[in-house]
Every structure is written in structure tokens, then in C-alpha cells.
Design an enzyme around this catalytic site. Structure first.
Site, PDB file in Angstrom:
ATOM      1  N   CYS A  35       0.839  -1.206  -0.045  1.00 20.72           N
ATOM      2  CA  CYS A  35      -0.036   0.104   0.203  1.00 20.72           C
ATOM      3  C   CYS A  35       0.833   1.226   0.048  1.00 20.72           C
ATOM      4  O   CYS A  35       0.708   2.065  -0.576  1.00 20.72           O
ATOM      5  CB  CYS A  35      -0.918   0.205   1.312  1.00 20.72           C
ATOM      6  SG  CYS A  35      -1.797  -1.419   1.683  1.00 20.72           S
TER       7      CYS A  35
ATOM      8  N   ASP B 249     -27.531   9.595  24.306  1.00 16.07           N
ATOM      9  CA  ASP B 249     -26.900   9.262  25.520  1.00 16.07           C
ATOM     10  C   ASP B 249     -25.903   9.993  25.932  1.00 16.07           C
ATOM     11  O   ASP B 249     -25.285   9.824  26.992  1.00 16.07           O
ATOM     12  CB  ASP B 249     -26.377   7.722  25.156  1.00 16.07           C
ATOM     13  CG  ASP B 249     -27.492   6.898  24.714  1.00 16.07           C
ATOM     14  OD1 ASP B 249     -28.340   6.665  25.105  1.00 16.07           O
ATOM     15  OD2 ASP B 249     -27.193   6.097  23.388  1.00 16.07           O
TER      16      ASP B 249
ATOM     17  N   ASP C 230     -27.995   1.342  26.607  1.00 16.19           N
ATOM     18  CA  ASP C 230     -28.911   1.723  25.386  1.00 16.19           C
ATOM     19  C   ASP C 230     -29.256   0.541  24.759  1.00 16.19           C
ATOM     20  O   ASP C 230     -28.459  -0.334  24.791  1.00 16.19           O
ATOM     21  CB  ASP C 230     -28.304   2.851  24.989  1.00 16.19           C
ATOM     22  CG  ASP C 230     -29.139   3.455  23.634  1.00 16.19           C
ATOM     23  OD1 ASP C 230     -30.070   3.512  23.795  1.00 16.19           O
ATOM     24  OD2 ASP C 230     -28.269   3.651  22.377  1.00 16.19           O
TER      25      ASP C 230
END
Lengths: 722, 52
Positions: free
Chosen positions: A38, A622, A444
Site C-alpha cells: 500500500c 446518550d 442503551d
């Protein structure tokens, strides 16, 4: 009018860092760059672009720095080239805070290097002196010479390496408080002074090496602590840069300009592609799409928007490209009220007293009283002021606060390194300490207990295979879920996607439609969590979707219960959906329809009842609760505000990191307390020995490095599984 | 004994040299990208070399 987004046509000028000589620098975050291949591909291709003077990829931080020559900058071409190579890139503003942080780190490393040099070279002269203590041949003149040598080398090193401590001690004294650095500074300066006077008077005890090695060990602890915070903050900044980088603003002639979200003004026209988040509160100018508000309100069902519809900042655009007009600035958007709640919570958290500071509060008065008593008592008992002072200094040296300064950071960096490998990012050492004290966990629902995205429920394989070719070519999340369920296979041809409606195409020569009820030709309102499919003139089939639980949600909750923690669910979603999840997981305590204020209020309520709460949440609703809770965790998919408010961030599909983090935090606390226990035991032995004059510079050096080694080795056991 | 007067400063000089070398490597940014430096030796292109 269709506006098509094109990376090569977007103006990224706002992210350019211009130099005085006319050149410019662009910083990009390239998260997918992983290997040497890369690296060489990216650098070669970018360098080949016109106007690029240099391209350098930092593989550790996954940041690409591109330098442009004078007047030839074209940042959009760089981003487009990276996208062509298969590496999506995000413009990134390195920011000043990061630089300041780095400077601090460099100063610490340099101080550490100087202290290391000082330790080794002072020791070179100390060894002959120690040999003299054990009856080897060493005349007084040679000993004094060696002491001078070690003083000349050791004292400047100690003064330089001690600067971070002296500075911090001075700051806290000016604020009329005494932190750990005050006794350290007093101890070091007193030791240096006594050692010099002993050298001049031809005495036997010089502690130059002890002063420098004390600083060396403490600097290791200081540097570890700094690294923990630096790494966490840079990783967190990366996550956030990926999430809300910029808004695409349309100029008067429809030219596209990428701008930092904070610079978007009301009245600006914005372009929002599918998969992007609404940057500020907006109204729709043209186009139709569906918005996912789950991070804002906790509702799972997407909401359809079209001309004139309101979009709130943070909502995720699902299906169509929208043109929007901004109606508020970033800081005035609906999130501002929540941000104020977050700030209040964060202030409360900063008042938390860390373990090491608590221990220091005990340690400092005791040690200083003992040293003072040694001096006064020794003088009174007829030792003479000089001998009494040497003994008092010996007490200060052997009871060195290494366990406090080194052991806790060593434990915490080991713990956070272990968690980091398991996908949990720890933002600070204090976060681990608070997490270890937790006795109640509040979850949550949407995006935390559930995956936060729809999944196909009870479909027949045959009907699934019929609809799949059309689903595979659509970008809509429900269609994607359908395609995921069907696996790979043939694609439909002659496809047209109708934004906010559905997709139409040809399968085996027959026209077919997949989408909303009305689009496919079914009467009735339909629902947002279903998709209809039908061939032209044939019967219509319904697919239903639900937000499914994370695969290990049940195990995680059981594991938490096994550790003696009580669990509660607070959600903004409708009671039916929350109740189903609570029942499936066996959680008795749950509340639905909570507003952000409700959630925050519940945190206060629990805290008032003496509970230490861990909040796990991802949404903007939240954020306030996360900031108020005793400890807080957020998944990596959470919104910026929530990640900022949380102490720990975990990534991946699984919920198991919550348990892992809790276990490691408790283990870290145990190790830290063990280290304190060891330090106390050691001081109980060493302090009386020093008072009785049994400690000479050699014993002090051995004892100090030995105790530091033991606490560090103990720290390495943190988080190991038996 | 005279040899000490020569050897002690000499060894100190060596130590200072090491500190100076470390200071230089820190300033030159050699610790900025350990992963990238490890990968760069695998890159074939002769033009690729670490920045000074």
C-alpha cells in the site's frame, strides 16, 4: 436538476495548510493503508500527480502528508487518485492540541535520556565508592575525587531531568496545593545539597546516583502515563475524523466545496450523499430519501423525507442524494443543549481523585513527619546536626515514591495495551480506575444491545432467491440486508433506482420491483421496516426486517450478572421494541421513550442512591448520560459527541469487550493495590533502617531499583488470564 | 592513578555522544513511524529511502 458528486471536482481548499513560500500541505487520513505494498503504491501514484512535491505516508498513524509546490496545488486530485487506488481518504486537520501534546512527549523523552545517561555515568563513579564501603582499598582523597566526579556529572543531569517535576510542583504550590511532585522536588533538591556539602566536607555519604536514578524511574512512569493519553487521543481523533469530516457546500454555480462543518452558515446549500450524516440542522431543497435517526433518538425505523422536510444534524442519509439548505450553524444545531449537559457531566468527572493521588495524600505527610522526626530526634539524642540531617535525607531517599509514580502508570499502560489488542480504546488511566468501581450497568438499546441495523426475519428461501438479484444492486439498507441474507448470486439488469421509493429492474426477462408498498403496487400504508417485491402483474411478497440483537448480547449480560452487576436498559425507542429486547435478554428493569434529559436524570438518581454506574450508549441522546455516569463506554459506531463523552470506546460486532474491559479494569485495580501494599511493606522496613543509620548509598541504590523492578514486574501480570 | 584522569572524561565523552545521537534521532523524527520504516525496507524502488 441532478447534481452528481465527483471527488475530483470538489474544492478541498479549506483543508490546505499554506506555507509562506507559496507551497501548501494537505493531511489525509488513509485508514485502509496496511502494508509495504500500500505504502509504495500510494506514495508513487500521488507523487506522479502534477503539482505534488512530496508524498509521505505514515503507516503507524495511517496519515498521508502531501506537499504541493508553489501554486500547483490540487488537493481534490489527490483524494480522487486515492479513491481510484482503492483507499478512501479523509481530509484531516492535525490541530494544535496534538502538536502541544507531542512537544510535551518529546520533552519527557529527552529528560528520560538525560537521566539515563546520568544514572549510568554517575554509577561509574559510585561503584568505587561503594567498594570502599566494603573495606576495599580506597583512600579518602580518591573517594572525595570520585564524589566530585559523580557530583559534576549527576547534579546537572538531575536538575535537567527534574525540570518536569519542579515545574509541576511550582505550579501546584502557586495554586496553594501540594501534589506528588512537591515532595519529589524537595527530596531531590535536598539530596543534591546534602551530597555536595558532604563532598566538600570530605564525608562518606553522597547520594548523587540515588537522586538521578529516582528521577529516571519516575520519568519512566510519567512517560508511560503520557503515552497512554497520547495514543488514546490520537486514535479517538482518527475515529472522529472518519465520521464527520466535512460538509459538501454547493456554490452559486453548483461548484462543490468541502468545508469543515463548523464553517457551514445558515442558508448554505449542501449536498448529502447516501451513507453520509447530516452535518447541521437542515431543510430539504430537492431529492427524496430516508433518514436513520437511531443515533439521535434511539428509534430504529427510518423516516422518509422529501421537499421541505426537516433533517436534524447527526441523522444518517440512507437511500437518495439530497440537496439541503442549512438552517442553523453547527454549534446552534439541536445538539447544543445536549453538549451543555455533557460539559456539566465532564466537570463532575474531573473532580474524581485518582488512586495514586489518594495514596500520595497518605504518603506525603507520613514520610515528611518521619524525616523531620529523624532529624530532630537524632540531634536531640546527640548525633550532631550533620549526621542527623544525613539520616533524615536517607529516610527521604529510601522511602522514594517509586511505587506511586511508576507502579500505577505501568499497571494502567499494561491494562490498556491488552484491551487495545481486543478492540477497546482506553482514554485515560482514571477511566480504568472508575470502571473497576462500577456496580450497576445501564445499556442503551439501539446500536448497543442490538446491531443498530435491520436484518431480515423469517423469509422463505424460495422467495428470497427471487428478490435477491434486485436487492443486490440496491444501496438501500433494507435491500442490503436482504442481499446479505441471500448470499451471492445473479444480478438484475436494466436497473433504475427511485430514491425514497425502491428499485426496478429485469430478472430473467421479466420486469420486477422491490421497494415500498405503494411503489410495488400494494394498497395500504406499509411500514418502514418492510420491503415488498413483485414481478409485473404477479403476486406481491412482503419481507419484514427487525433490528436484531448483537450475537453475544445474552452471554454478555449473563457474564455481567455473574460478576455481581445489576443491569438496566434505558432507550428512546417505543415500549414495544424495548420490551421485546428486554424480555429476550431477561432484563427486568427497562424504560422506553426516554429523552436525553430523562437518561441524564436517571444517572443522577442512581448516583444519589449510592450506585456506581457504567453507562454503555452510542447515540446523541446518550451523550449526557455517558458524561454523567461514573464510567462510560461507547461503540466505535457511536456519534462524535458520545465518543467524546465516553471513557472507553470499543469496536467490532460483539458486546463482549464490555466484560473484558471490566475484568481488566478490576485486575488493574488489584495489581495497583498490591503494589501499594508492597511499597508500604518495603517502607516499613526501610524507613526504620534509615533512621538507625543502617542505610548507606549502596543500600539505597539497591533498595530503590529493586523495589521499582518488583512493582513493574507485578504490573505486567495485569489482565493475564489464568 | 593518572590513567583515571584520562579514562573518566573519555568515558563521559562517549556517554555524551550517545545522548547527542539520541537527541538527533529524536529531532529527525526517527520514532514517528516505526511501522512504516519496517515496511519501507521491503519496497523495491531504489528511490525510496528514509528521509533525513
Amino acid at each position: 436538476m441532478a447534481v452528481i458528486y465527483d471527488a475530483a471536482r470538489t474544492d478541498l481548499g479549506a483543508f490546505l495548510n499554506r506555507h509562506d513560500d507559496g507551497g501548501a500541505r494537505l493531511d489525509l487520513l488513509v485508514p485502509d493503508a496496511r502494508c509495504a505494498g500500500c505504502l509504495s503504491k500510494i506514495e508513487r501514484e500521488i507523487l506522479a500527480l502534477p503539482g505534488v512535491a512530496s508524498a509521505r505516508l505514515n503507516l503507524t498513524q495511517k496519515r498521508l502528508t502531501v506537499e504541493f509546490g508553489k501554486g500547483g496545488e490540487d488537493p481534490a486530485a489527490v483524494v480522487a487518485a486515492l479513491e481510484r487506488l482503492g483507499y478512501p481518504a479523509t481530509p484531516y486537520d492535525p490541530g494544535r492540541a496534538q502538536d502541544a501534546h507531542d512537544r510535551e512527549g518529546r520533552r519527557l523523552v529527552l529528560a528520560l535520556a538525560v537521566a539515563g545517561f546520568g544514572v549510568m555515568n554517575t554509577m561509574m563513579f559510585s561503584v568505587p565508592i561503594w567498594a570502599g564501603l566494603f573495606g576495599q582499598e580506597l583512600g579518602p582523597a580518591t573517594r572525595t575525587l570520585m564524589m566530585w566526579f559523580s557530583g559534576v556529572v549527576g547534579a546537572p543531569c538531575a536538575l535537567y531531568a527534574g525540570l518536569p517535576f519542579f515545574r509541576s510542583a511550582w505550579r501546584s504550590l502557586k495554586a496553594r496545593r501540594a501534589n506528588m511532585d512537591v515532595p519529589i522536588s524537595i527530596g531531590v533538591l535536598l539530596t543534591l545539597a546534602i551530597s555536595f556539602s558532604e563532598t566538600v566536607l570530605g564525608g562518606r555519604d553522597a547520594y548523587f546516583d540515588a537522586a538521578v536514578s529516582l528521577l529516571f524511574l519516575l520519568l519512566i512512569g510519567r512517560w508511560l502515563d503520557h503515552r497512554l493519553r497520547a495514543r488514546a487521543s490520537s486514535a479517538a481523533a482518527d475515529l472522529l475524523a472518519l465520521q464527520a469530516p466535512s460538509a459538501i457546500v454547493m456554490g452559486p454555480d453548483d461548484a462543490l466545496v468541502a468545508r469543515p462543518v463548523a464553517e457551514v452558515r445558515p442558508g448554505d446549500r449542501l449536498l448529502l450523499r447516501p451513507g453520509e450524516r447530516v452535518p447541521v440542522d437542515c431543510r430539504v431543497l430537492s431529492g427524496a430519501s430516508e433518514l436513520d435517526n437511531s443515533l439521535l433518538t434511539g428509534e430504529t425505523a427510518p423516516v422518509a423525507v422529501s421537499l421541505g422536510g426537516d433533517c436534524r444534524a447527526g441523522a444518517l442519509n440512507l437511500s437518495g442524494t439530497l440537496q439541503l439548505v442549512a438552517v442553523a450553524r453547527s454549534e446552534d444545531s439541536a445538539v447544543a443543549a445536549i453538549a451543555r449537559l455533557v460539559e456539566a457531566g465532564a466537570q463532575a468527572k474531573s473532580r474524581y481523585v485518582r488512586l495514586a493521588d489518594k495514596a500520595a495524600g497518605l504518603y506525603v505527610p507520613v514520610v515528611h513527619t518521619v524525616a523531620l522526626l529523624t532529624f530532630a530526634g537524632g540531634w536531640a539524642l546527640g548525633l550532631g546536626p550533620r549526621e542527623a540531617l544525613i539520616r533524615a535525607v536517607a529516610v527521604l531517599i529510601v522511602t522514594c515514591p517509586c511505587a506511586l509514580g511508576l507502579a500505577v502508570p505501568a499497571v494502567q499502560i499494561t491494562a490498556s495495551a491488552r484491551l487495545f489488542r481486543r478492540g477497546v480504546l482506553v482514554k485515560s488511566g482514571a477511566a480504568l480506575e472508575r470502571l473497576a468501581e462500577v456496580d450497576h450497568v445501564v445499556f442503551d438499546k439501539t446500536g448497543v444491545l442490538t446491531e443498530g441495523r435491520p436484518r431480515l426475519v423469517d423469509a422463505m428461501p424460495r422467495t428470497l432467491a427471487m428478490a435477491a438479484p434486485l436487492a443486490r444492486v440496491s444501496r438501500h439498507p433494507l435491500a442490503r440486508a436482504l442481499a446479505d441474507a441471500a448470499g451471492s448470486g445473479p444480478l438484475a439488469s436494466e436497473v433504475t433506482e427511485h430514491a425514497g421509493q425502491g428499485v426496478e429492474g429485469t430478472i430473467d426477462g421479466r420486469r420486477a420491483r422491490l421497494g415500498r408498498a405503494a411503489f410495488v403496487g400494494v394498497d395500504g400504508a406499509g411500514s418502514e421496516t418492510e420491503l415488498w417485491f413483485g414481478f409485473e402483474g404477479d403476486i406481491k411478497i412482503r419481507f419484514r426486517f427487525a433490528d436484531s440483537l448483537r450475537p453475544d448480547a445474552l452471554e454478555t449480560l449473563e457474564a455481567l450478572a455473574a460478576r455481581g452487576l445489576s443491569v438496566e436498559i434505558l432507550s428512546g425507542d417505543v415500549p414495544g421494541a424495548v420490551g421485546r429486547v428486554a424480555e429476550a435478554l431477561g432484563v427486568a428493569a427497562w424504560r422506553a421513550g426516554c429523552t436525553p434529559q430523562d437518561k441524564a436524570a436517571r444517572m443522577d438518581e442512581l448516583a444519589a442512591a449510592g450506585r456506581r454506574v457504567l453507562m454503555v450508549g452510542d447515540g446523541l441522546n446518550d451523550a449526557a448520560a455517558l458524561a454523567k455516569a461514573h464510567a462510560a463506554m461507547a461503540p466505535g459506531s457511536a456519534l462524535e459527541a458520545s465518543q467524546n463523552a465516553a471513557d472507553l470506546v470499543f469496536s467490532g460486532e460483539r458486546l463482549e469487550p464490555v466484560v473484558a474491559a471490566f475484568d481488566v479494569a478490576r485486575s488493574a485495580r488489584r495489581r495497583a493495590l498490591e503494589n501499594f501494599g508492597f511499597a508500604a511493606l518495603y517502607n516499613v522496613v526501610a524507613a526504620p533502617a534509615a533512621m538507625l543509620g543502617l542505610v548507606n548509598p549502596f543500600v539505597a541504590a539497591i533498595a530503590m531499583s529493586g523495589s521499582s523492578l518488583i512493582v513493574t514486574l507485578n504490573a505486567l501480570r495485569t489482565g493475564l488470564r489464568r | 592513578m593518572n590513567i583515571v584522569m584520562f579514562l573518566a572524561p573519555f568515558s563521559l565523552g562517549l556517554g555524551l555522544l550517545a545522548v547527542a545521537a539520541f537527541w538527533w534521532s529524536l529531532k529527525a523524527g526517527q520514532y514517528e513511524d516505526p511501522a512504516g520504516d519496517a515496511a519501507r525496507i521491503l519496497v523495491e524502488d531504489p528511490e525510496d529511502r528514509p528521509i533525513a
